[in-house]
Design a protein around this motif. Structure first.
Motif, PDB file in Angstrom:
ATOM      1  N   PRO A   1      59.267  25.566 -10.306  1.00  0.00           N
ATOM      2  CA  PRO A   1      59.460  24.622  -9.941  1.00  0.00           C
ATOM      3  C   PRO A   1      57.845  23.791  -9.884  1.00  0.00           C
ATOM      4  O   PRO A   1      57.399  24.244  -9.568  1.00  0.00           O
ATOM      5  CB  PRO A   1      60.056  24.749  -8.661  1.00  0.00           C
ATOM      6  CG  PRO A   1      59.605  26.035  -8.529  1.00  0.00           C
ATOM      7  CD  PRO A   1      60.411  26.651  -9.839  1.00  0.00           C
TER       8      PRO A   1
ATOM      9  N   SER B   1      57.569  18.059  -8.137  1.00  0.00           N
ATOM     10  CA  SER B   1      58.493  18.735  -8.277  1.00  0.00           C
ATOM     11  C   SER B   1      58.658  17.379  -5.759  1.00  0.00           C
ATOM     12  O   SER B   1      59.264  16.999  -5.622  1.00  0.00           O
ATOM     13  CB  SER B   1      59.220  19.558  -7.054  1.00  0.00           C
ATOM     14  OG  SER B   1      58.458  20.658  -6.718  1.00  0.00           O
TER      15      SER B   1
ATOM     16  N   ALA C   1      59.855  20.443 -13.199  1.00  0.00           N
ATOM     17  CA  ALA C   1      59.454  21.761 -13.230  1.00  0.00           C
ATOM     18  C   ALA C   1      58.820  22.409 -14.305  1.00  0.00           C
ATOM     19  O   ALA C   1      58.244  21.336 -15.485  1.00  0.00           O
ATOM     20  CB  ALA C   1      61.118  22.534 -13.553  1.00  0.00           C
TER      21      ALA C   1
END
Length: 322
Positions: A176, A180, A257
């Protein structure tokens, strides 16, 4: 020398890639499926990083102008002078032989390695083609003759003892971030929970995914920052873009990601319309997976099985391209 008689789509020369120039806006290029490219090379006695041919869907038809050994990487149907041949091992071609590759039923990117390697002139330290910029040339055309590097015609054809690592499964692992946090927690959770479909809009630069839109909290424009192959950008459409071998070096979309290096070749080989989902992993886990992937690949590339014993050489001396 080998001649391109009928080129397949996106037929290019690719070695391991062009590194150390991202600060100048030049990404690495190189093969979309590095393990398949490396395996094809070692089966004909080349270094894993030697220049070979990459194509999408089917390779087309080629004619050998000298005796040589050839091998394919990926699940590529292979015919020599009209006869179906085993694609899981190297083969000898005599001068004048015709080679036909594909179409591939279950993959996108295939490779043709020729003993000695494709000996086109290096540009910026690499023989790889970067289609978007034209660095290293463009797609190959019918009638082009490609020089080959020196090789030993007495060397055997080879086959692997083991398959390539990480070829199965429809779960692609990703770390991630790095942006994010620009998405609401439920949107991040949806990214890792939903099933995506590989969309037709794809090339060596990026592949587009179709799924439920993923809106950012405050819009999809950020100050451009660095990108790498595997970056998953979310543009204004909310449909993810995964950057591939010819990715741009910077981008102004938030990145949800980054696909781990061990899984990026497998993602690249998913046919259009295939479905899969992402699974989150930590950076430390990604590094452990990468180390295990490299060990498994090394076991595939060495040792190899000799499938044809030594034959009388075509000439008394080590042969190169004419």
């Amino acid at each position: 020398m080998i001649e391109v008689v009928t080129p397949g789509p996106m037929l290019t020369v690719q070695d391991a890639g062009r590194f150390g120039l991202r600060h100048a806006g030049i990404s690495s290029a190189g093969p979309m499926d590095r393990p398949a490219h490396a395996l094809a090379n070692v089966l004909v006695g080349n270094a894993p990083t030697a220049a070979a041919l990459e194509f999408a869907g089917f390779g087309g038809t080629f004619r050998a102008h000298v005796a040589c050994r050839i091998a394919v990487g990926g699940t590529v149907p292979l015919r020599i002078d009209g006869a179906d041949m085993d694609p899981a091992r190297a083969h000898r071609l005599e001068a004048g032989s015709t080679l036909t590759l594909g179409p591939m039923p279950d993959a996108v990117w295939g490779y043709l390695a020729v003993s000695g390697g494709i000996d086109v002139p290096p540009v910026l330290g690499s023989r790889s083609t970067h289609l978007r910029t034209g660095v290293g040339g463009g797609t190959l055309r019918a009638g082009q003759h490609l020089p080959l590097g020196p090789f030993d015609p007495r060397a055997p054809c080879l086959a692997p003892f083991r398959p390539l690592p990480d070829r199965a499964g429809r779960v692609i692992r990703a770390v991630p971030g790095p942006q994010s946090d620009l998405f609401a927690p439920d949107v991040v959770a949806r990214f890792f929970a939903q099933t995506f479909t590989v969309a037709p809009a794809r090339d060596r630069m990026a592949m587009t995914l179709a799924g439920d839109p993923l809106p950012a909290r405050h819009g999809h424009d950020i100050v451009s920052d660095g990108t790498v192959a595997g970056s998953v950008q979310i543009p204004g459409s909310g449909q993810p873009l995964v950057l591939m071998a010819e990715s741009q070096t910077t981008g102004g979309y938030p990145k949800m990601a980054t696909v781990i290096g061990a899984d990026l070749p497998r993602l690249a080989q998913l046919p259009t319309g295939a479905t899969f989902r992402f699974a989150p992993v930590t950076r430390d886990a990604a590094e452990d997976i990468w180390a295990a992937h490299c060990r498994a690949l090394a076991r595939t590339l060495h040792p190899l099985r000799v499938c044809i014993a030594r034959r009388r050489p075509v000439s008394a001396n080590v042969q190169g391209s004419p």
